[in-house]
Design a protein around this motif. Sequence first.
Motif, mmCIF file in Angstrom:
data_model
loop_
_atom_site.group_PDB
_atom_site.id
_atom_site.type_symbol
_atom_site.label_atom_id
_atom_site.label_comp_id
_atom_site.label_asym_id
_atom_site.label_seq_id
_atom_site.Cartn_x
_atom_site.Cartn_y
_atom_site.Cartn_z
ATOM 1 N N ASN A 158 -37.845 -5.418 -22.431
ATOM 2 C CA ASN A 158 -36.475 -4.907 -22.430
ATOM 3 C C ASN A 158 -36.225 -3.936 -21.276
ATOM 4 N N LEU A 159 -37.263 -3.235 -20.862
ATOM 5 C CA LEU A 159 -37.134 -2.402 -19.657
ATOM 6 C C LEU A 159 -36.737 -3.317 -18.486
ATOM 7 N N HIS A 160 -37.431 -4.451 -18.412
ATOM 8 C CA HIS A 160 -37.147 -5.423 -17.340
ATOM 9 C C HIS A 160 -35.716 -5.941 -17.450
ATOM 10 N N ASN A 161 -35.306 -6.225 -18.667
ATOM 11 C CA ASN A 161 -33.946 -6.729 -18.895
ATOM 12 C C ASN A 161 -32.894 -5.680 -18.527
ATOM 13 N N GLN A 162 -33.179 -4.419 -18.779
ATOM 14 C CA GLN A 162 -32.243 -3.358 -18.403
ATOM 15 C C GLN A 162 -32.171 -3.204 -16.887
ATOM 16 N N LEU A 163 -33.309 -3.435 -16.220
ATOM 17 C CA LEU A 163 -33.301 -3.399 -14.751
ATOM 18 C C LEU A 163 -32.353 -4.469 -14.203
ATOM 19 N N GLY A 164 -32.304 -5.597 -14.917
ATOM 20 C CA GLY A 164 -31.401 -6.669 -14.497
ATOM 21 C C GLY A 164 -29.948 -6.207 -14.461
ATOM 22 N N PHE A 165 -29.530 -5.446 -15.462
ATOM 23 C CA PHE A 165 -28.162 -4.896 -15.484
ATOM 24 C C PHE A 165 -27.910 -4.051 -14.228
ATOM 25 N N MET A 166 -28.907 -3.224 -13.896
ATOM 26 C CA MET A 166 -28.739 -2.323 -12.737
ATOM 27 C C MET A 166 -28.673 -3.125 -11.442
ATOM 28 N N VAL A 167 -29.518 -4.146 -11.319
ATOM 29 C CA VAL A 167 -29.538 -4.956 -10.091
ATOM 30 C C VAL A 167 -28.207 -5.694 -9.930
ATOM 31 N N VAL A 168 -27.679 -6.228 -11.032
ATOM 32 C CA VAL A 168 -26.371 -6.895 -10.972
ATOM 33 C C VAL A 168 -25.308 -5.900 -10.487
ATOM 34 N N ALA A 169 -25.342 -4.696 -11.058
ATOM 35 C CA ALA A 169 -24.335 -3.694 -10.693
ATOM 36 C C ALA A 169 -24.432 -3.335 -9.209
ATOM 37 N N ILE A 170 -25.660 -3.235 -8.702
ATOM 38 C CA ILE A 170 -25.830 -2.934 -7.271
ATOM 39 C C ILE A 170 -25.258 -4.094 -6.453
ATOM 40 N N GLY A 171 -25.482 -5.310 -6.937
ATOM 41 C CA GLY A 171 -24.952 -6.483 -6.232
ATOM 42 C C GLY A 171 -23.434 -6.517 -6.229
ATOM 43 N N ILE A 172 -22.813 -6.077 -7.304
ATOM 44 C CA ILE A 172 -21.332 -6.048 -7.352
ATOM 45 C C ILE A 172 -20.824 -5.058 -6.304
ATOM 46 N N GLY A 173 -21.422 -3.885 -6.254
ATOM 47 C CA GLY A 173 -21.219 -2.987 -5.119
ATOM 48 C C GLY A 173 -19.965 -2.137 -5.113
ATOM 49 N N THR A 174 -19.102 -2.236 -6.120
ATOM 50 C CA THR A 174 -17.927 -1.349 -6.154
ATOM 51 C C THR A 174 -18.384 0.045 -6.591
ATOM 52 N N PRO A 175 -17.610 1.076 -6.291
ATOM 53 C CA PRO A 175 -18.030 2.428 -6.721
ATOM 54 C C PRO A 175 -18.320 2.505 -8.217
ATOM 55 N N LEU A 176 -17.490 1.827 -9.037
ATOM 56 C CA LEU A 176 -17.713 1.853 -10.486
ATOM 57 C C LEU A 176 -19.051 1.191 -10.829
ATOM 58 N N ALA A 177 -19.336 0.057 -10.172
ATOM 59 C CA ALA A 177 -20.583 -0.665 -10.449
ATOM 60 C C ALA A 177 -21.791 0.159 -10.008
ATOM 61 N N LEU A 178 -21.711 0.758 -8.832
ATOM 62 C CA LEU A 178 -22.849 1.549 -8.336
ATOM 63 C C LEU A 178 -23.074 2.769 -9.224
ATOM 64 N N ASN A 179 -21.984 3.374 -9.656
ATOM 65 C CA ASN A 179 -22.127 4.470 -10.629
ATOM 66 C C ASN A 179 -22.742 3.967 -11.923
#
Lengths: 75, 571
Positions: free
Chosen positions: B273-294
């Motif tokens: 699940n740690l790995h799965n949570q990292l996936g959420f963060m990587v997706v957000a970095i990929g989206i790249g909007t200020p809201l996503a990066l935050n």
Amino acid sequence: MNADTAQLRFRLLVGLILFCVALANADILLNRHPHIPAEAPYGFYAWFGLFACLACIVLAHIACLLLPRKEADDD
Amino acid sequence: MTSLPPGLLMILAGLACLLPLKSKRARQLPQWLLLLAPLLSLLHILTLPLGAEVTRTFLGMQTMPLRVDALSRLWGLLFHFAAIAAGLFSFTLTDRRQHAAALAYAGAAIGAVYAGDLLTLFLYWELTGVTSVFLVWAAGTRRSVASGLRYLLFQVGSGVLLLAGALMQFSDTGSIAFNATVLTIPGAPFLLLGFGIKCGFPLFHTWLQDAYPESTPTGTVWLSIFTTKLAIYALLRGFPGESLLIPIGLVMAVYPLFHALIADDLRRVVIYNLHNQLGFMVVAIGIGTPLALNGAAAHAFGGIFYIALLLMVLGVVRQQLGTSRASALSGLIARLPRTAIYCAIGAASISAVPLFCGFASKALILSAAAEAHLERTWILLLFASVGTVLSSGVRVASAFYLGEAPDTAAVLEEPPRVTRLGMGVAAGFCVLIGVFPFLLYRLLPFEMHYRLFTLEHLVTQLQLLTWVLLAYIAVRAAGLLPHSRPAALWDTDWFYRCAFPEAIRVIGGAAWSRWVRALGALRRVMLFVAERVRTLHDAEGVFGRTWTTGTMVLFAAIFLCLYLLVYTFWS
């Protein structure tokens, strides 16, 4: 499990079901602002939760059949 | 205070733990350093003003060992808070080697987030790998040694790629500054892959589930905090808005769930699940909007605490019962009621229950995906959220809250007060962020105006959670849960554990038999030649026997004639 515990569990389950049904219909009262079309259908989050949960379990069973690993394989 | 690199205090404290100390009181020094060093280091970074930079020239390169901006400050605070919680949790441990490794590892990770150039980052990056492997090996089992070696290979490999990328960037641009980059710049793909290995990108993630659960109960907690979150920091700084990260993150968010649903060892379940949570963060970095990066930053912040908390709880169970297998655990609340509360907080946080930190951070990422109109991404993230509830939230809580209390000869008692304090700090952050999310939102690197506690957010999240719970109860009652029998799935480590060795065996076997055949043929040829030579040179051979004088004269005459002919016609 004695009769009291069984009755308590039954009541809790009925309560949970009623709570779930009430929540699923809370969309009537909400003025929702869906950002994407997918979340627009009525009670979307409720039925998505239900079916996603079942899909997870079915896929996990399929994965168990396709990729079984024994404890000894780790060595 | 800018002359003192952040993290150095903790690295030095780690080295001090290894001093040979004689007296009984002095031997407690490592334990106290475990508490004091993170506190002193925290005070140090609080004195660093935003915008502070320190530059040095090294081998003709402009390095920046210190850069304080919103992002490095956030990660610096996060790593210190987490180190304090983990230090409290590990305080009763008397193994000073583990304390030394943990402090040096935490110090290296802290140093890395303040690095403003790729060379400094590389040095700290490798130091995190080299120091943390001792936490894996600390378990002292044969499996932990093997897992540690595999872990080290991945960590060092990641560092080598980072160095390669840095050098390529330097040769192309003349700078090793660590800033946002794009994949078209030379060296950037190497940087991305180097960060990705440490972050658990698909195909390069197996070290995570392989090594972490093999460590000691305290070691797993330390390991869960720094390595992967450092990689998330590096991606956030280096590749914000890189669209390739969206599909990579989605695979990371969804794929580990099936392993988590099936694995029997609950510590391994939490690592999945740690790995799965990292996936959420990587997706957000990929989206790249200020809201996503935050969202990525907030999720890393909250994720560290609830993952660490769940691992602390399971570490306590493992220390007491000698196992953390789901098939062997039930009804633990009867014996460990206080630990059960921490378990509930961890489970609620990872499941994103309102008023817990997972809700405060995951909502940012889902909102960012929805606002960017990434419909499929959003649906898959929502699916991954459901899987997280099922795999970690419900399963870990089940060990405490469902079934009969363990009928074991071992006396189960609550852990010491200081250990509970460590869990309490982690749990406190989970609740604090959940109830007062603006405290975290203020620290985030980009300005945003986000209202978390709207009726719509609360009701939709509760709809999702309650219906998942209802489905789980129905499936459990029907006896159809996939983890009802202990099992495990092959992961991509199958390639290097089974496929490659088998391929080497088959290909190597074929090559060996050909080599043996070729040697046999050569031997036969050499024997034939030796036999012919022997035949010619033995007592009866042409060259070995005694010739008559007449024969010798005849041969001499023939050679003289040949010479005469050659001389006549050649000249």
